[in-house]
Structures are given as C-alpha cells and as structure tokens.
Write an enzyme that holds these catalytic residues in place. Sequence first.
Site, PDB file in Angstrom:
ATOM      1  N   SER A 129       0.188  14.039   6.751  1.00  0.00           N
ATOM      2  CA  SER A 129      -0.517  14.263   5.482  1.00  0.00           C
ATOM      3  C   SER A 129      -0.657  15.742   5.153  1.00  0.00           C
ATOM      4  CB  SER A 129      -1.923  13.660   5.541  1.00  0.00           C
ATOM      5  OG  SER A 129      -1.859  12.307   5.882  1.00  0.00           O
ATOM      6  N   TRP A 159      -6.002  16.750   7.445  1.00  0.00           N
ATOM      7  CA  TRP A 159      -6.597  15.546   8.054  1.00  0.00           C
ATOM      8  C   TRP A 159      -5.970  15.266   9.404  1.00  0.00           C
ATOM      9  CZ3 TRP A 159     -10.340  15.561   4.909  1.00  0.00           C
ATOM     10  CH2 TRP A 159     -10.163  15.568   3.534  1.00  0.00           C
ATOM     11  N   THR A 161      -5.987  14.612  13.069  1.00  0.00           N
ATOM     12  CA  THR A 161      -6.927  14.189  14.102  1.00  0.00           C
ATOM     13  C   THR A 161      -6.636  14.917  15.419  1.00  0.00           C
ATOM     14  OG1 THR A 161      -6.971  12.038  13.049  1.00  0.00           O
ATOM     15  CG2 THR A 161      -7.880  12.153  15.269  1.00  0.00           C
ATOM     16  N   ASP A 243       3.929   1.747  11.806  1.00  0.00           N
ATOM     17  CA  ASP A 243       3.975   0.291  12.035  1.00  0.00           C
ATOM     18  C   ASP A 243       3.358  -0.039  13.401  1.00  0.00           C
ATOM     19  OD1 ASP A 243       5.285  -0.131   9.644  1.00  0.00           O
ATOM     20  OD2 ASP A 243       7.272  -0.379  10.542  1.00  0.00           O
ATOM     21  N   GLN A 340     -28.163  -4.240   9.130  1.00  0.00           N
ATOM     22  CA  GLN A 340     -29.091  -5.123   8.413  1.00  0.00           C
ATOM     23  C   GLN A 340     -29.945  -5.931   9.395  1.00  0.00           C
ATOM     24  OE1 GLN A 340     -29.319  -4.868   5.193  1.00  0.00           O
ATOM     25  NE2 GLN A 340     -30.876  -6.438   4.887  1.00  0.00           N
ATOM     26  N   GLY A 344     -35.102  -1.622   9.505  1.00  0.00           N
ATOM     27  CA  GLY A 344     -35.351  -0.173   9.480  1.00  0.00           C
ATOM     28  C   GLY A 344     -34.822   0.529  10.722  1.00  0.00           C
ATOM     29  N   GLU A 367      -4.449   6.399   8.749  1.00  0.00           N
ATOM     30  CA  GLU A 367      -3.149   5.731   8.974  1.00  0.00           C
ATOM     31  C   GLU A 367      -2.780   4.838   7.776  1.00  0.00           C
ATOM     32  OE1 GLU A 367      -1.717   4.712  12.712  1.00  0.00           O
ATOM     33  OE2 GLU A 367      -2.895   6.230  13.762  1.00  0.00           O
ATOM     34  N   GLY A 368      -3.146   5.320   6.586  1.00  0.00           N
ATOM     35  CA  GLY A 368      -2.886   4.601   5.347  1.00  0.00           C
ATOM     36  C   GLY A 368      -4.115   3.850   4.902  1.00  0.00           C
ATOM     37  N   THR A 369      -4.589   4.137   3.671  1.00  0.00           N
ATOM     38  CA  THR A 369      -5.768   3.433   3.165  1.00  0.00           C
ATOM     39  C   THR A 369      -5.480   1.929   3.111  1.00  0.00           C
ATOM     40  OG1 THR A 369      -5.007   3.523   0.882  1.00  0.00           O
ATOM     41  CG2 THR A 369      -6.356   5.393   1.646  1.00  0.00           C
TER      42      THR A 369
HETATM   43  N1  CAA Z   1       9.997   1.517   8.778  1.00  0.00           N
HETATM   44  C1  CAA Z   1      11.188   2.140   8.591  1.00  0.00           C
HETATM   45  N2  CAA Z   1      11.614   2.525   7.365  1.00  0.00           N
HETATM   46  C2  CAA Z   1      10.819   2.245   6.312  1.00  0.00           C
HETATM   47  C3  CAA Z   1       9.575   1.605   6.446  1.00  0.00           C
HETATM   48  C4  CAA Z   1       9.171   1.233   7.738  1.00  0.00           C
HETATM   49  N3  CAA Z   1       8.011   0.606   7.943  1.00  0.00           N
HETATM   50  N4  CAA Z   1       9.027   1.461   5.230  1.00  0.00           N
HETATM   51  C5  CAA Z   1       9.882   2.017   4.356  1.00  0.00           C
HETATM   52  N5  CAA Z   1      10.976   2.479   5.009  1.00  0.00           N
HETATM   53  C6  CAA Z   1      12.141   3.169   4.444  1.00  0.00           C
HETATM   54  C7  CAA Z   1      12.594   2.513   3.152  1.00  0.00           C
HETATM   55  O1  CAA Z   1      13.505   1.459   3.395  1.00  0.00           O
HETATM   56  C8  CAA Z   1      13.250   3.671   2.455  1.00  0.00           C
HETATM   57  O2  CAA Z   1      14.540   3.859   2.997  1.00  0.00           O
HETATM   58  P1  CAA Z   1      15.820   4.309   2.109  1.00  0.00           P
HETATM   59  O3  CAA Z   1      15.581   5.738   1.772  1.00  0.00           O
HETATM   60  O4  CAA Z   1      16.974   4.106   3.008  1.00  0.00           O
HETATM   61  O5  CAA Z   1      15.811   3.427   0.908  1.00  0.00           O
HETATM   62  C9  CAA Z   1      12.407   4.872   2.877  1.00  0.00           C
HETATM   63  O6  CAA Z   1      11.747   4.483   4.087  1.00  0.00           O
HETATM   64  C10 CAA Z   1      11.356   5.255   1.869  1.00  0.00           C
HETATM   65  O7  CAA Z   1      10.583   4.096   1.625  1.00  0.00           O
HETATM   66  P2  CAA Z   1       9.790   3.865   0.276  1.00  0.00           P
HETATM   67  O8  CAA Z   1      10.695   4.150  -0.898  1.00  0.00           O
HETATM   68  O9  CAA Z   1       9.141   2.519   0.351  1.00  0.00           O
HETATM   69  O10 CAA Z   1       8.723   5.038   0.371  1.00  0.00           O
HETATM   70  P3  CAA Z   1       7.509   5.425  -0.561  1.00  0.00           P
HETATM   71  O11 CAA Z   1       7.572   6.857  -0.844  1.00  0.00           O
HETATM   72  O12 CAA Z   1       7.430   4.441  -1.720  1.00  0.00           O
HETATM   73  O13 CAA Z   1       6.246   5.226   0.419  1.00  0.00           O
HETATM   74  C11 CAA Z   1       4.431   4.053   1.449  1.00  0.00           C
HETATM   75  C12 CAA Z   1       5.906   4.053   0.996  1.00  0.00           C
HETATM   76  C13 CAA Z   1       4.248   2.702   2.104  1.00  0.00           C
HETATM   77  C14 CAA Z   1       3.474   4.183   0.302  1.00  0.00           C
HETATM   78  C15 CAA Z   1       4.241   5.181   2.488  1.00  0.00           C
HETATM   79  O14 CAA Z   1       4.315   6.446   1.844  1.00  0.00           O
HETATM   80  C16 CAA Z   1       2.939   5.088   3.232  1.00  0.00           C
HETATM   81  O15 CAA Z   1       2.819   4.320   4.184  1.00  0.00           O
HETATM   82  N6  CAA Z   1       1.941   5.899   2.821  1.00  0.00           N
HETATM   83  C17 CAA Z   1       0.723   6.059   3.562  1.00  0.00           C
HETATM   84  C18 CAA Z   1       0.868   7.216   4.491  1.00  0.00           C
HETATM   85  C19 CAA Z   1      -0.028   7.103   5.674  1.00  0.00           C
HETATM   86  O16 CAA Z   1      -0.228   6.038   6.251  1.00  0.00           O
HETATM   87  N7  CAA Z   1      -0.551   8.227   6.087  1.00  0.00           N
HETATM   88  C20 CAA Z   1      -1.349   8.281   7.243  1.00  0.00           C
HETATM   89  C21 CAA Z   1      -1.209   9.617   7.873  1.00  0.00           C
HETATM   90  S1  CAA Z   1      -1.444   9.591   9.616  1.00  0.00           S
HETATM   91  C22 CAA Z   1      -3.091   9.540   9.884  1.00  0.00           C
HETATM   92  O17 CAA Z   1      -3.858   9.180   9.068  1.00  0.00           O
HETATM   93  C23 CAA Z   1      -3.517   9.874  11.269  1.00  0.00           C
HETATM   94  C24 CAA Z   1      -4.372  11.071  11.390  1.00  0.00           C
HETATM   95  O18 CAA Z   1      -4.241  11.861  12.339  1.00  0.00           O
HETATM   96  C25 CAA Z   1      -5.476  11.203  10.474  1.00  0.00           C
END
Ligand code: CAA
Length: 383
Positions: A129, A159, A161, A243, A340, A344, A367-369
């Site tokens: 991020s 952000w 961690t 994932d 709850q 208190g 890790e994604g909202t």
């Molecule tokens: N595994 C492998 N490949 C994947 C995939 C997956 N799960 N999901 C998508 N892809 C591939 C797609 O097939 C695509 O491939 P091609 O270029 O060959 O077509 C490519 O990745 C891009 O995919 P999208 O077009 O679907 O990508 P997007 O820009 O629309 O984004 C999203 C998809 C799901 C919104 C993604 O951006 C997402 O998950 N966003 C949230 C981010 C997130 O979770 N951040 C957390 C940060 S880590 C954290 O929080 C920890 C910390 O330390 C605080």
Amino acid sequence: MNDVPLFAPTEEHEAIRDACRAVCRDKVAPHAAEVDQHATFPDASYDALRAADFHAPHIPEAFDGVGADALATAIVIEEVARACASSSLIPAVNKLGTMPLLLAGSEEIQRRYLPPVARGDAMFSYCLSEPDAGSDAAAMKTRAVRDGDGWRLNGAKRWITNAGVSDYYTVFAVTDPDRGSRGITAFVVEKADAGVSFGAPEKKLGIKGSPTCEVYFDDVHLPPGRMVGADGEGFKLALRTLDHTRVTIAAQAVGIAQGALDYAKGYVKERRQFGQPVADFQGVQFMLADMAMKLEAARQLTYVAAARSERSDADLTFFGAAAKCFASDMAMEVTTDAVQLLGGYGYVQDYPVERMMRDAKITQIYEGTNQIQRVVLARHLLK
Ligand code: CAA
C-alpha cells in the site's frame, strides 16, 4: 467449485494448539493490556514465541523452520490473537512478508532471507500500500529503475505493519510504467539499506503494540539478487500472497472473538443482578449462543480456507477472501456483544473486552477491506 475432501485438525494440530495456548496464557496474555496501553512492541511475546517456535511457524524445515502447514499456522495465530492481537501480528506478518519468497523466490533468495526469520533473528514485513494506492494497489507509484546490475528504488509505502522492527521488507515497485499491473515487480529491501527510513508510528484505534509506519525509499540501491520472482510479475505475486494470508487474518479474527467470548462467558456467571447471575437470564443466554454459533462457523470456514491454502487450490482466492471477510465481520460483532454483556464494565480499560473490540476492527480493514473482499468474491463467482 471443486469438492474438497473433508478435513479435520489432526491430533498434532490439537497438540500445537494446546502448546501455543499454554505459552500465550503464561507469557503473552499477562502483557496484553500494557502493550495496548503504552503502544509498545510486545518484546516479551516475541521472546516467548521464539522460544517455542511460534514466531514464524510456516517456514519450511529446509530453511531452518518448523514447517507448520497452513492450518497449524492459522491455529497458532488464532491462539496468540486470543491472548493479544498485537502479538499475533508477529507470526502473521512474518508469513505475509515471506510468502512472496516462498511462492516465487529463487533458491538463492530463499536461502538468504528465510533462515534468519525461522531462527527468530529477523522479522519480515510486506510493502504494497501507498498513501494514494490502498484498495487500488496497482496504482502504486514507488519506482524501481535499472542501475547497473541492480536497481534503484524511490518512493513511499504506507500502513506497513511492524515497520521499523522488521529487518526485511518485500516491496512492490513499478518497473515498467507503460504496462500497468503487469509492470510491477517485487524486491527484498533490508532495513539496513542506505536510503531506507521510517515515519512516526501511527496512533491507532487498536493493535497498538504492533507499529504501523510509512516506509521511505530515497535512492535505495538494490544489488543483484534482490528481485523476487520475475520482472513484471509482482502484482500477481502480491495478490497470490494475499490469497494465502487472508486466511491468517481470518484466524486472527477468530482468536480475538474467542478471547472476548471466553471472558464474557466467565463474567456473566459471576455478575449478579436482580438476585441471580446474569447468565440465568435467557436474553443473555441467547446472546452467548449467537456469539458462539457465529464464531464456530467462522472457525470452520477459516480452517477449510487453510486446507485450500496448503494445497494452493484453484479456489483459494474465493476461500481466502470469504474467510477473512466472514471472520472479521463476526469478530466485530462478537467483541461488540462482549462489551454489551459486561455493560459499563465492558466500556472501561479495567476489563479486556474493549481492547478486543478495538483490535477486531482492523481485521475488517487490512489485507483488503471487506468491501474489496466482496469484489474479489463476486469476480470469482462471475468469471
Ligand atoms: N492471484 C493471481 N493473480 C491474480 C489474482 C490472484 N488472486 N487476482 C487477480 N490476478 C491477476 C489478474 O488475472 C490480472 O492478470 P492479467 O494482467 O494477466 O490480466 C492481474 O492480476 C490484475 O488483476 P485485476 O485486473 O483484477 O486487478 P485490479 O487492479 O482490478 O485489482 C483488486 C484487483 C482485487 C481490487 C486488488 O487490487 C486488491 O486485492 N486490492 C486490495 C489490496 C490489498 O488487499 N491491500 C492490502 C495491503 S497488505 C496489508 O494490509 C498488510 C499490512 O501490513 C497492513
């Protein structure tokens, strides 16, 4: 979706749970309130987890780790979170940071960076991020350009961690701005690399013992051998990593909720009003029943997702997102209900459930909202 054979935690999994629960009861839980109150890194937990090999259990034996499978790792994170959510980010973020290396790293990079984490000599964070690229992770601006045999890195991540306490960072950077998400590459950056610095720790609602900071890269030279996977494959690697590790956030949520339910259960049996323990009131019993039922559903989904993670199953994207989303929404509900039930007393820091409610909130965000999880789920269903 494929049928998945029924799974159940084995005796070995349950033995790991018992061992981890004992360590957490004796050495993690006693510091949880103080860690939260003073927003200090839980050194005592780290020491105790290291001594028992629970700080990065997922690292394979080939790299000096104990080689816990995804379910055992989830159980460890669940048990640590039940005692102290901040401490559970030690095993969870070590997995998040190293997962790109395990999935796609060369043997050389694995041999160099995984053993120190396995031995407890180093921690590993994950830098995806940025200030203007959160849910839309592919909009990142951090840039790596070729520099002799290596790379030169500039930009800022947000952000992050365990930033500052981790020695190593998997950093995703744009290497080809014309190729969008196909022009992003993963690198290992060391805290000790010249040009790496950290912002002030964020003042957060919960998980206060786990520092969250910005990480800055100012002309950081990365020597050859720091790239993880292939040039341009970084974004897919970031999503493949998530994932797997969304399962660990689900486990964290299950643990936080279990901690709150356990406390509330004990409290309602002790607390007397109208001449009887409040546990005798059916309204209270129904609340507890709902909490336990939802918690168990989240736990089962989390364990199924962990089994899928172990096999890198084709439907892991769905199950990882579903487990994270369901378990974190459950944790928010269950911890709020625990507050709850204490009335208190639940609202004050003399009792642990308000901390658990504050800690639960982040599981719906990082890790994604949970809105992004629903996007992922719907895309998977409709593809
Ligand atoms: N595994 C492998 N490949 C994947 C995939 C997956 N799960 N999901 C998508 N892809 C591939 C797609 O097939 C695509 O491939 P091609 O270029 O060959 O077509 C490519 O990745 C891009 O995919 P999208 O077009 O679907 O990508 P997007 O820009 O629309 O984004 C999203 C998809 C799901 C919104 C993604 O951006 C997402 O998950 N966003 C949230 C981010 C997130 O979770 N951040 C957390 C940060 S880590 C954290 O929080 C920890 C910390 O330390 C605080």
